[in-house]
Design a protein around this motif. Structure first.
Motif, PDB file in Angstrom:
ATOM      1  N   ARG A  39       0.829  -1.213   0.000  1.00 56.40           N
ATOM      2  CA  ARG A  39       0.000   0.000   0.000  1.00 56.40           C
ATOM      3  C   ARG A  39       0.864   1.264   0.000  1.00 56.40           C
ATOM      4  O   ARG A  39       0.529   2.261  -0.645  1.00 56.40           O
ATOM      5  CB  ARG A  39      -0.944  -0.026   1.198  1.00 56.40           C
ATOM      6  CG  ARG A  39      -2.102  -1.003   0.992  1.00 56.40           C
ATOM      7  CD  ARG A  39      -3.028  -1.076   2.169  1.00 56.40           C
ATOM      8  NE  ARG A  39      -4.238  -1.825   1.817  1.00 56.40           N
ATOM      9  CZ  ARG A  39      -4.942  -2.543   2.667  1.00 56.40           C
ATOM     10  NH1 ARG A  39      -4.583  -2.621   3.933  1.00 56.40           N
ATOM     11  NH2 ARG A  39      -6.021  -3.189   2.260  1.00 56.40           N
ATOM     12  N   LEU A  46       2.067   1.577  -3.482  1.00 58.64           N
ATOM     13  CA  LEU A  46       0.951   1.983  -4.337  1.00 58.64           C
ATOM     14  C   LEU A  46       0.700   3.477  -4.216  1.00 58.64           C
ATOM     15  O   LEU A  46       0.455   4.168  -5.221  1.00 58.64           O
ATOM     16  CB  LEU A  46      -0.299   1.190  -3.946  1.00 58.64           C
ATOM     17  CG  LEU A  46      -1.543   1.345  -4.815  1.00 58.64           C
ATOM     18  CD1 LEU A  46      -1.246   0.996  -6.258  1.00 58.64           C
ATOM     19  CD2 LEU A  46      -2.668   0.470  -4.277  1.00 58.64           C
ATOM     20  N   ARG A  84       0.952   6.078  -7.337  1.00 59.84           N
ATOM     21  CA  ARG A  84      -0.165   6.960  -7.694  1.00 59.84           C
ATOM     22  C   ARG A  84       0.247   8.428  -7.616  1.00 59.84           C
ATOM     23  O   ARG A  84      -0.192   9.247  -8.430  1.00 59.84           O
ATOM     24  CB  ARG A  84      -1.351   6.675  -6.769  1.00 59.84           C
ATOM     25  CG  ARG A  84      -2.066   5.367  -7.112  1.00 59.84           C
ATOM     26  CD  ARG A  84      -3.113   5.001  -6.081  1.00 59.84           C
ATOM     27  NE  ARG A  84      -3.894   3.846  -6.512  1.00 59.84           N
ATOM     28  CZ  ARG A  84      -4.679   3.132  -5.729  1.00 59.84           C
ATOM     29  NH1 ARG A  84      -4.796   3.472  -4.433  1.00 59.84           N
ATOM     30  NH2 ARG A  84      -5.344   2.089  -6.198  1.00 59.84           N
ATOM     31  N   SER A 130       0.870  -1.063 -16.772  1.00 57.16           N
ATOM     32  CA  SER A 130       0.040  -0.154 -15.997  1.00 57.16           C
ATOM     33  C   SER A 130       0.311  -0.386 -14.516  1.00 57.16           C
ATOM     34  O   SER A 130       0.844  -1.434 -14.120  1.00 57.16           O
ATOM     35  CB  SER A 130      -1.438  -0.383 -16.300  1.00 57.16           C
ATOM     36  OG  SER A 130      -1.879  -1.603 -15.716  1.00 57.16           O
ATOM     37  N   ASP A 179      -1.672  -1.105 -12.032  1.00 54.69           N
ATOM     38  CA  ASP A 179      -2.331  -2.286 -11.483  1.00 54.69           C
ATOM     39  C   ASP A 179      -1.736  -3.579 -12.038  1.00 54.69           C
ATOM     40  O   ASP A 179      -1.606  -4.573 -11.321  1.00 54.69           O
ATOM     41  CB  ASP A 179      -3.833  -2.240 -11.766  1.00 54.69           C
ATOM     42  CG  ASP A 179      -4.543  -1.198 -10.904  1.00 54.69           C
ATOM     43  OD1 ASP A 179      -3.872  -0.575 -10.057  1.00 54.69           O
ATOM     44  OD2 ASP A 179      -5.765  -1.024 -11.072  1.00 54.69           O
ATOM     45  N   GLU A 180      -1.364  -3.581 -13.322  1.00 63.27           N
ATOM     46  CA  GLU A 180      -0.742  -4.763 -13.907  1.00 63.27           C
ATOM     47  C   GLU A 180       0.581  -5.071 -13.210  1.00 63.27           C
ATOM     48  O   GLU A 180       0.876  -6.225 -12.882  1.00 63.27           O
ATOM     49  CB  GLU A 180      -0.483  -4.541 -15.400  1.00 63.27           C
ATOM     50  CG  GLU A 180      -1.714  -4.585 -16.279  1.00 63.27           C
ATOM     51  CD  GLU A 180      -1.420  -4.204 -17.705  1.00 63.27           C
ATOM     52  OE1 GLU A 180      -2.267  -4.485 -18.584  1.00 63.27           O
ATOM     53  OE2 GLU A 180      -0.342  -3.620 -17.975  1.00 63.27           O
ATOM     54  N   LEU A 208       1.581  -4.226 -10.228  1.00 65.22           N
ATOM     55  CA  LEU A 208       1.376  -4.679  -8.862  1.00 65.22           C
ATOM     56  C   LEU A 208       0.908  -6.129  -8.833  1.00 65.22           C
ATOM     57  O   LEU A 208       1.413  -6.944  -8.050  1.00 65.22           O
ATOM     58  CB  LEU A 208       0.372  -3.765  -8.170  1.00 65.22           C
ATOM     59  CG  LEU A 208       0.242  -3.939  -6.657  1.00 65.22           C
ATOM     60  CD1 LEU A 208       0.077  -2.588  -5.980  1.00 65.22           C
ATOM     61  CD2 LEU A 208      -0.962  -4.820  -6.342  1.00 65.22           C
ATOM     62  N   CYS A 209      -0.028  -6.490  -9.702  1.00 66.27           N
ATOM     63  CA  CYS A 209      -0.543  -7.861  -9.720  1.00 66.27           C
ATOM     64  C   CYS A 209       0.549  -8.848 -10.110  1.00 66.27           C
ATOM     65  O   CYS A 209       0.684  -9.916  -9.496  1.00 66.27           O
ATOM     66  CB  CYS A 209      -1.715  -7.972 -10.693  1.00 66.27           C
ATOM     67  SG  CYS A 209      -3.204  -7.106 -10.153  1.00 66.27           S
ATOM     68  N   LEU A 212      -6.173  -3.550  -4.030  1.00 70.13           N
ATOM     69  CA  LEU A 212      -6.563  -2.746  -5.189  1.00 70.13           C
ATOM     70  C   LEU A 212      -8.052  -2.388  -5.192  1.00 70.13           C
ATOM     71  O   LEU A 212      -8.489  -1.618  -6.050  1.00 70.13           O
ATOM     72  CB  LEU A 212      -6.221  -3.486  -6.482  1.00 70.13           C
ATOM     73  CG  LEU A 212      -4.740  -3.595  -6.838  1.00 70.13           C
ATOM     74  CD1 LEU A 212      -4.553  -4.398  -8.119  1.00 70.13           C
ATOM     75  CD2 LEU A 212      -4.124  -2.205  -6.994  1.00 70.13           C
ATOM     76  N   ARG A 238     -10.499  -4.363  -6.004  1.00 68.18           N
ATOM     77  CA  ARG A 238     -11.039  -4.952  -7.217  1.00 68.18           C
ATOM     78  C   ARG A 238     -11.525  -6.367  -6.896  1.00 68.18           C
ATOM     79  O   ARG A 238     -11.261  -6.901  -5.824  1.00 68.18           O
ATOM     80  CB  ARG A 238      -9.967  -5.043  -8.311  1.00 68.18           C
ATOM     81  CG  ARG A 238      -9.588  -3.734  -9.000  1.00 68.18           C
ATOM     82  CD  ARG A 238      -8.432  -3.983  -9.946  1.00 68.18           C
ATOM     83  NE  ARG A 238      -8.115  -2.851 -10.804  1.00 68.18           N
ATOM     84  CZ  ARG A 238      -8.569  -2.696 -12.046  1.00 68.18           C
ATOM     85  NH1 ARG A 238      -9.388  -3.591 -12.556  1.00 68.18           N
ATOM     86  NH2 ARG A 238      -8.209  -1.657 -12.769  1.00 68.18           N
ATOM     87  N   VAL A 279      -8.358  -9.115 -10.944  1.00 66.34           N
ATOM     88  CA  VAL A 279      -6.942  -9.177 -10.576  1.00 66.34           C
ATOM     89  C   VAL A 279      -6.249 -10.312 -11.334  1.00 66.34           C
ATOM     90  O   VAL A 279      -5.118 -10.169 -11.814  1.00 66.34           O
ATOM     91  CB  VAL A 279      -6.793  -9.350  -9.053  1.00 66.34           C
ATOM     92  CG1 VAL A 279      -5.381  -9.777  -8.692  1.00 66.34           C
ATOM     93  CG2 VAL A 279      -7.149  -8.054  -8.350  1.00 66.34           C
ATOM     94  N   LEU A 324      -5.643  -9.098 -14.820  1.00 65.80           N
ATOM     95  CA  LEU A 324      -4.526  -8.151 -14.863  1.00 65.80           C
ATOM     96  C   LEU A 324      -3.186  -8.884 -14.810  1.00 65.80           C
ATOM     97  O   LEU A 324      -2.258  -8.568 -15.563  1.00 65.80           O
ATOM     98  CB  LEU A 324      -4.626  -7.163 -13.701  1.00 65.80           C
ATOM     99  CG  LEU A 324      -5.695  -6.089 -13.802  1.00 65.80           C
ATOM    100  CD1 LEU A 324      -5.902  -5.416 -12.448  1.00 65.80           C
ATOM    101  CD2 LEU A 324      -5.300  -5.049 -14.854  1.00 65.80           C
TER     102      LEU A 324
END
Length: 293
Positions: A63, A66, A70, A119, A121-122, A124-125, A143, A145, A150, A153
């Motif tokens: 986090r 993240l 961001r 991206s 999110d990609e 991170l996953c 996320l 989601r 996930v 992604l």
């Protein structure tokens, strides 16, 4: 659990957390900041009510990273063109326990460049699931989601990494032989011998140093890369063999002063990628091994 015991248990997890943060952020200094922030959060809440310390720390560190990613997006710090992440540079003999811990799952600089193109999110996953075996349900919670999205992604990121990141040869001696042949041909100005050391789809990425601060020069194909190598052959007396992210590389250091770090990805005995960091400010912030003059 008292403070000293909590600190001791955190130190057991520090190498893994730093490794995770480096892969997510591509910056060694930001990775260290993320790990420190994770410790501060643990210190505030204590460990008595944490069921699984490892899982809790992974979630918190993720986090923190993240939030950093961001924030970058909001400030538009990340360039649209490919970005050369911070390299992990060590002596050629590889005798650096700290670097070995950071690169425990072995991630070459070319792989890090590809991660930068995903991206948020990609990335991170892929990093969490494929590199650190974090369950999809846990990633989905971070996320906010669904687990299904996930999984999608991660699958999309996996395909992109597979298509764009060459798999390096495992034999370090074979890597070094290819790199040495490349530099020898460049010194001699032997165009054909240079081309023979390169893969057909070779790519060279360089931040450009003072001439192009913050920007990345990208050359593709043996002829383009060979032309650049011949033009920089005058630097060959200042090359020092090092390991860059665990692979054969070179530190360019005229009079012992670092000028550039070169990372090579050797696949099938030929050079598939060359990633160069020449930004003076970023080089100054790296922990580089000493070199002779």
């Amino acid at each position: 659990m008292d403070h000293d015991e909590l600190a001791e248990r955190f130190e057991e997890h520090r190498p893994r957390l730093r490794s995770l943060a480096y892969r997510l952020l591509g910056s060694l200094s930001e990775a260290d900041d993320a790990v420190q922030e994770t410790w501060l959060r643990l210190d505030r809440v204590g460990g008595d009510h944490v069921d699984s310390l490892g899982a809790w720390l992974t979630t918190v560190a993720t986090r923190v990273c993240l939030n950093t990613l961001r924030s970058r997006e909001r400030r538009r710090e990340t360039p649209m063109e490919p970005h050369v992440p911070d390299p992990v540079v060590g002596p050629e003999d590889g005798a650096d326990p700290e670097h070995e811990a950071l690169l425990a799952d072995s991630v070459g600089l070319a792989m890090m460049v590809v991660l930068e193109t995903l991206s948020l999110d990609e990335r991170l996953c892929f990093v969490l699931h494929d590199m650190f075996a974090v369950p999809f349900d846990d990633i989905a919670e971070v996320l906010e989601r669904s687990s299904a999205s996930v999984r999608q992604l991660a699958s999309r990121a996996r395909r992109r990494v597979r298509d764009r990141a060459p798999v390096p040869d495992a034999d370090l001696r074979r890597q070094r032989d290819a790199v040495d042949a490349f530099f020898a041909a460049a010194r001699e100005g032997d165009f054909d011998a240079l081309v023979a050391t390169l893969a057909p789809d070779v790519v060279l990425r360089s931040d450009g140093g003072d001439a192009r601060p913050g920007l990345t020069l990208v050359l593709r194909g043996p002829r383009e890369v060979t032309g650049q190598a011949v033009r920089t052959a005058a630097l060959s007396p200042y090359l020092h063999p090092v390991l860059v992210n665990g692979a054969a590389g070179a530190l360019v250091a005229p009079d012992g002063r670092p000028m550039a770090v070169m990372a090579f990805t050797v696949s099938g005995g030929r050079i598939a990628a060359i990633d160069v960091l020449a930004d003076p400010d970023r080089l100054a912030a790296l922990d580089l091994p000493p070199v002779g003059v």
